[in-house]
Scaffold this active site. Structure first.
Site, PDB file in Angstrom:
ATOM      1  N   ASP A  23      12.228   6.124  29.404  1.00 51.20           N
ATOM      2  CA  ASP A  23      11.801   4.832  28.838  1.00 51.20           C
ATOM      3  C   ASP A  23      10.482   4.953  28.082  1.00 51.20           C
ATOM      4  O   ASP A  23       9.877   3.955  27.718  1.00 51.20           O
ATOM      5  CB  ASP A  23      11.671   3.787  29.951  1.00 51.20           C
ATOM      6  CG  ASP A  23      10.613   4.194  30.978  1.00 51.20           C
ATOM      7  OD1 ASP A  23      10.023   5.289  30.826  1.00 51.20           O
ATOM      8  OD2 ASP A  23      10.382   3.420  31.928  1.00 51.20           O
ATOM      9  N   ASP A 157     -26.513   6.979   6.393  1.00 46.20           N
ATOM     10  CA  ASP A 157     -27.027   5.721   6.961  1.00 46.20           C
ATOM     11  C   ASP A 157     -28.020   6.033   8.070  1.00 46.20           C
ATOM     12  O   ASP A 157     -28.161   7.174   8.506  1.00 46.20           O
ATOM     13  CB  ASP A 157     -25.889   4.805   7.429  1.00 46.20           C
ATOM     14  CG  ASP A 157     -24.965   5.477   8.428  1.00 46.20           C
ATOM     15  OD1 ASP A 157     -25.439   6.276   9.245  1.00 46.20           O
ATOM     16  OD2 ASP A 157     -23.752   5.189   8.393  1.00 46.20           O
ATOM     17  N   LYS A 181     -10.016  -7.444   2.840  1.00 43.12           N
ATOM     18  CA  LYS A 181      -8.815  -8.301   2.834  1.00 43.12           C
ATOM     19  C   LYS A 181      -7.540  -7.517   3.183  1.00 43.12           C
ATOM     20  O   LYS A 181      -6.450  -8.051   3.147  1.00 43.12           O
ATOM     21  CB  LYS A 181      -8.652  -8.937   1.434  1.00 43.12           C
ATOM     22  CG  LYS A 181      -9.886  -9.694   0.951  1.00 43.12           C
ATOM     23  CD  LYS A 181      -9.603 -11.188   0.817  1.00 43.12           C
ATOM     24  CE  LYS A 181     -10.779 -11.981   0.312  1.00 43.12           C
ATOM     25  NZ  LYS A 181     -11.964 -12.005   1.153  1.00 43.12           N
ATOM     26  N   SER A 211     -14.065   8.821   8.037  1.00 45.14           N
ATOM     27  CA  SER A 211     -12.819   8.169   8.445  1.00 45.14           C
ATOM     28  C   SER A 211     -12.020   7.786   7.196  1.00 45.14           C
ATOM     29  O   SER A 211     -11.209   8.561   6.705  1.00 45.14           O
ATOM     30  CB  SER A 211     -13.179   6.957   9.308  1.00 45.14           C
ATOM     31  OG  SER A 211     -12.067   6.197   9.599  1.00 45.14           O
TER      32      SER A 211
HETATM   33  C1  R5P Z   1     -20.648   4.544  10.777  1.00 44.09           C
HETATM   34  O1  R5P Z   1     -21.746   4.080  10.870  1.00 44.09           O
HETATM   35  C2  R5P Z   1     -20.344   6.015  10.881  1.00 44.09           C
HETATM   36  O2  R5P Z   1     -21.483   6.781  11.120  1.00 44.09           O
HETATM   37  C3  R5P Z   1     -19.655   6.521   9.638  1.00 44.09           C
HETATM   38  O3  R5P Z   1     -20.555   6.443   8.557  1.00 44.09           O
HETATM   39  C4  R5P Z   1     -18.439   5.707   9.319  1.00 44.09           C
HETATM   40  O4  R5P Z   1     -17.744   5.377  10.476  1.00 44.09           O
HETATM   41  C5  R5P Z   1     -17.534   6.455   8.400  1.00 44.09           C
HETATM   42  O5  R5P Z   1     -16.420   5.665   8.154  1.00 44.09           O
HETATM   43  P1  R5P Z   1     -15.750   5.639   6.728  1.00 44.09           P
HETATM   44  O6  R5P Z   1     -15.404   7.060   6.373  1.00 44.09           O
HETATM   45  O7  R5P Z   1     -14.540   4.792   6.915  1.00 44.09           O
HETATM   46  O8  R5P Z   1     -16.726   5.035   5.774  1.00 44.09           O
END
Ligand code: R5P
Length: 276
Positions: A23, A157, A181, A211
């Site tokens: 299952d 960042d 969106k 990501s």
């Molecule tokens: C966010 O603050 C992380 O340090 C990465 O900068 C972020 O998650 C990267 O995600 P993406 O590639 O989608 O911009």
């Protein structure tokens, strides 16, 4: 030390059996469990991809080990849900806290855990976490690739500043906006700001993860506009969703990550970091 894993070939052949019941429920069996009674055990388990199912399998494995009194260290190269440690809108789940509570009582070793934002040992919602950074390995790899030590090291960042600060690095500022969106839980990037000069410099942009690639693409565009010479980008964890790897390869002189998440740009091996 006893090393066990269903999916971490770096330590040898898988020695945890995982199957499905008809299952679709998960079946987990640690076959040599009698030898692990009261022993120190390192359980290696990649939780990504297929994170929801792998998290549940981890809970089952940890329970089997607990029942025989094994002293378990749980080694997870990438900890899923680690970006959801704060709410942006009322009523949102605090997924990072929930996940840590599920593993509470265990000792966890992971790499560049997003919500910790520094290396070291922490206790987070009942879970002891040792957070190791892959920054040194990534920076050394960049020097080898560009055949020079003369590289400006930048994080895209402030949250990733800890990756670069010990190397004289500087950080850009990323301002996120509303959810986009698309229907996915993904916030747009309003702007990237940089208050330092990159003109004529070789640049390495380094982040904890790539990501969708949105952050890295915006950061690369920013330094190229600022006159950077060669641009490399790197991250500990590379998801490279959709066509983000191809896009980054087109606009940079190189893109690479560790193999915490297996991917085509995984050039830096993490086994040494996690085995000792
Ligand atoms: C966010 O603050 C992380 O340090 C990465 O900068 C972020 O998650 C990267 O995600 P993406 O590639 O989608 O911009």
């Amino acid at each position: 030390m006893n090393l066990i894993s269903p999916n971490f070939p770096e330590i040898g052949k898988p020695n945890i059996e995982i199957k499905k019941f008809p299952d679709d429920d998960s079946y987990v069996r640690i076959s040599d469990i009698s030898e692990l009674q009261g022993e120190e055990v390192k359980l290696f388990h990649r939780l990504y991809p297929d994170q929801d199912s792998n998290i549940f399998k981890a809970i089952l494995m940890l329970d089997v080990l607990k029942r025989v009194g094994a002293r378990t260290t749980f080694v997870v190269p990438y900890l899923p849900y680690s970006r959801q440690d704060k709410t942006f809108k009322e009523g949102e789940a605090l997924s990072a806290q929930v996940l840590c509570k599920l593993f509470a009582g265990a000792q966890l070793i992971t790499l560049d855990c997003h919500f910790l934002k520094k290396e070291g040992e922490f206790e987070y919602n009942g879970l002891k976490i040792k957070n190791i950074s892959a920054n040194k390995l990534l920076i050394e790899h960049a020097k080898t690739k560009l055949k020079t030590k003369d590289i400006e090291i930048i994080s895209p960042d402030q949250g990733a500043n800890y990756l670069v600060s010990d190397f004289g690095g500087k950080s850009m500022k990323k301002v996120r906006g509303e959810y986009d969106k698309s229907g996915e839980a993904h916030r747009t990037i309003e702007k990237m700001e940089r208050e330092f000069d990159v003109k004529g410099k070789n640049v390495l942009i380094i982040d904890d993860m790539i990501s969708t690639g949105g952050t890295m693409i915006r950061a690369v565009e920013n330094v190229k506009k600022g006159g950077a010479k060669k641009v490399l980008c790197a991250a500990t964890h590379g998801f490279f969703l959709k066509d983000s790897l191809e896009k980054l390869q087109k606009i940079t002189d190189g893109v690479f990550t560790t193999n915490s998440i297996p991917n085509p740009a995984a050039e830096v091996d993490i086994a040494e970091l996690l085995l000792h």
